[in-house]
Design an enzyme around this catalytic site. Structure first.
Site, PDB file in Angstrom:
ATOM      1  N   SER A   1      45.471  31.998  40.260  1.00  0.00           N
ATOM      2  CA  SER A   1      46.206  33.202  40.631  1.00  0.00           C
ATOM      3  C   SER A   1      47.714  33.030  40.575  1.00  0.00           C
ATOM      4  CB  SER A   1      45.805  33.648  42.037  1.00  0.00           C
ATOM      5  OG  SER A   1      46.152  32.675  43.003  1.00  0.00           O
TER       6      SER A   1
ATOM      7  N   HIS B   1      39.623  35.475  40.845  1.00  0.00           N
ATOM      8  CA  HIS B   1      40.466  36.236  39.910  1.00  0.00           C
ATOM      9  C   HIS B   1      39.892  36.224  38.489  1.00  0.00           C
ATOM     10  CE1 HIS B   1      43.887  36.917  42.662  1.00  0.00           C
ATOM     11  NE2 HIS B   1      43.492  35.777  43.195  1.00  0.00           N
TER      12      HIS B   1
ATOM     13  N   LYS C   1      38.728  42.118  44.978  1.00  0.00           N
ATOM     14  CA  LYS C   1      39.599  42.342  43.820  1.00  0.00           C
ATOM     15  C   LYS C   1      38.915  43.297  42.849  1.00  0.00           C
ATOM     16  CE  LYS C   1      41.613  37.900  44.864  1.00  0.00           C
ATOM     17  NZ  LYS C   1      40.846  37.718  46.128  1.00  0.00           N
TER      18      LYS C   1
END
Length: 440
Positions: A224, A252, A284
């Site tokens: 990230s 991610h 996310k």
């Protein structure tokens, strides 16, 4: 020696002198100090936080943190009644705020209420928990999956519970805090290897393996801070060769990597079964909140009945589970979202590099850092962009080394090419403006 806030030793001394003069008149009116054991003002790290805040004020920089967003924070957001282009949220595929996701969450509230009210072990399952876990297990081609209420707690409790004092945890030096905390909690021997350097990791593993019981290698599928990816095949081969478990944090990566967003195994062309423990987060791409572990059935069965962060924690809120399940279904049905995200990130990466910015090792798949070299430069650049209607977070020392303080851009499938081009141009203009101000 690292310079605090990007300042020279002389400038830092002058700043501290100004701060001490500012506070000099305040100390006389303060209440008598608490006894040492009860004085919360002496808590470790508190003074550093105060010093950073005071330095920002002395430099005329408004804090960029904890700004309240007044609506859905997607490619655009509203802060203080003003609309901004937003590059500070993980809404990679633009699903947070999608009417289908909201409808699924509302239906779950109508059926189950807002909360699970107790641990799933104690209060029982809600059907949506099992449906989400089955869908995630299918996503990774694993036998089973378990969802927990916090992504951070997932790494802490899983690593902390699986490993012990006789074991070895080998992890990337840029691994997320949650994995490092889990390794520390376990009591295992913990060794960090240079970022993405599988050769260095194998040297450490070969040297240490026989001295320990179990060995666990922990990496991320998409980092990230830098937006780069590991050589997953090399790490998988290494784990098999040295009788070690491989754990990959996909926080991610899901929805971001691979032609259809399945994650790092699709991006790297590796069979998902080559990884023993798939970890990910729901906050996310999947528009919810929590974490998950996907893997073989004995692992999941153990965690379901014994991992403290699951057994002794409330079950995931049904509307969050429903939102994540619907987000996963939409992601799988609409791979164009991942393709658009990747195209947007690649465009921004190209434009930033053409403008002469250091973007590190970013693969341009969803995360692009703009490395500016000092915390003051990053804070000032972020402030200039915010003034111009662009919201991006600076990442400052000590989160990253002072020489690599940066702006971190999270791209979204919702950004347009024009918005990305305008942002790259605004970056270059802000750099010129700040350079001119220094000269003046």
């Amino acid at each position: 020696m690292t310079q605090s806030f990007g300042l020279s030793a002389t400038a830092r001394a002058a700043l501290l002198q100004r701060l001490s003069r500012r506070k000099g008149g305040e100390e006389a009116s303060e209440a008598p100090p608490e006894s040492p054991g009860r004085d919360l003002a002496t808590l470790p790290g508190l003074r550093d936080i105060e010093m950073v805040r005071e330095a920002g004020e002395a430099l005329g920089l408004e804090s960029p943190y904890f700004r309240p967003h007044e609506g859905v924070a997607g490619a655009r957001t509203v802060i203080g009644g003003r609309e901004f282009l937003n590059f500070a949220s993980y809404n990679y595929l633009g699903l947070n705020g999608d009417p289908r996701i909201a409808a699924a969450a509302k239906a779950a509230i109508d059926r189950h209420g807002v909360s699970a009210s107790a641990s799933r072990l104690a209060s029982g399952e809600r059907p949506v928990h099992g449906e989400l876990e089955a869908a995630l297990a299918e996503q990774y081609g694993t036998e089973a999956c378990l969802c927990l209420v916090s992504g951070h707690a997932t790494n802490v409790t899983v690593i902390g519970h699986l490993m012990g004092a006789r074991d070895l945890v080998l992890h990337d030096q840029l691994i997320h805090n949650s994995a490092a905390e889990g390794a520390r909690l376990s009591g295992a021997r913990r060794i960090a290897f240079p970022h993405n350097d599988w050769r260095a990791a194998e040297r450490e593993l070969a040297a240490q393996r026989r001295r320990h019981g179990r060995a666990l290698i922990v990496i991320e599928g998409h980092y990230s801070m830098d937006g780069d990816v590991p050589d997953l095949a090399r790490f998988a081969e290494m784990a098999r060769r040295h009788d070690a478990l491989l754990m990959v944090d996909e926080a991610h990566a899901l929805g971001v990597l691979g032609a259809t967003g399945r994650g790092s195994f699709e991006h790297c062309g590796v069979a998902p079964g080559a990884v023993d423990i798939w970890m990910g987060t729901l906050s996310k791409t999947l528009s919810g909140c929590g974490g998950y572990i996907a893997g073989r059935r004995p692992l999941i069965d153990l965690l379901r009945h014994a991992a403290p962060g699951f057994v002794y924690s409330v079950g995931m809120a049904p509307p969050l589970a429903a939102a994540s399940l619907e987000s996963l279904r939409v992601m799988q049905a609409e791979p164009w979202r991942t393709a658009r995200l990747q195209a947007n990130a690649a465009l921004f990466l190209r434009l930033a590099r053409e403008a002469g910015f250091d973007t590190g090792a970013s693969a341009g798949l969803g995360i692009v850092p703009v490395i500016l070299g000092s915390s003051v430069a990053a804070a000032r650049m972020a402030a200039a962009l915010f003034e111009g209607g662009i919201n991006v977070q600076p990442i400052l020392f000590p989160v990253v080394p002072e020489r690599s303080a940066r702006l971190r851009f999270f791209l979204s499938a919702e950004h347009t090419e024009d918005e990305i081009a305008r942002t790259a141009a605004a970056l270059a203009a802000a750099r010129e403006g700040l350079a001119g101000a220094r000269v003046a």
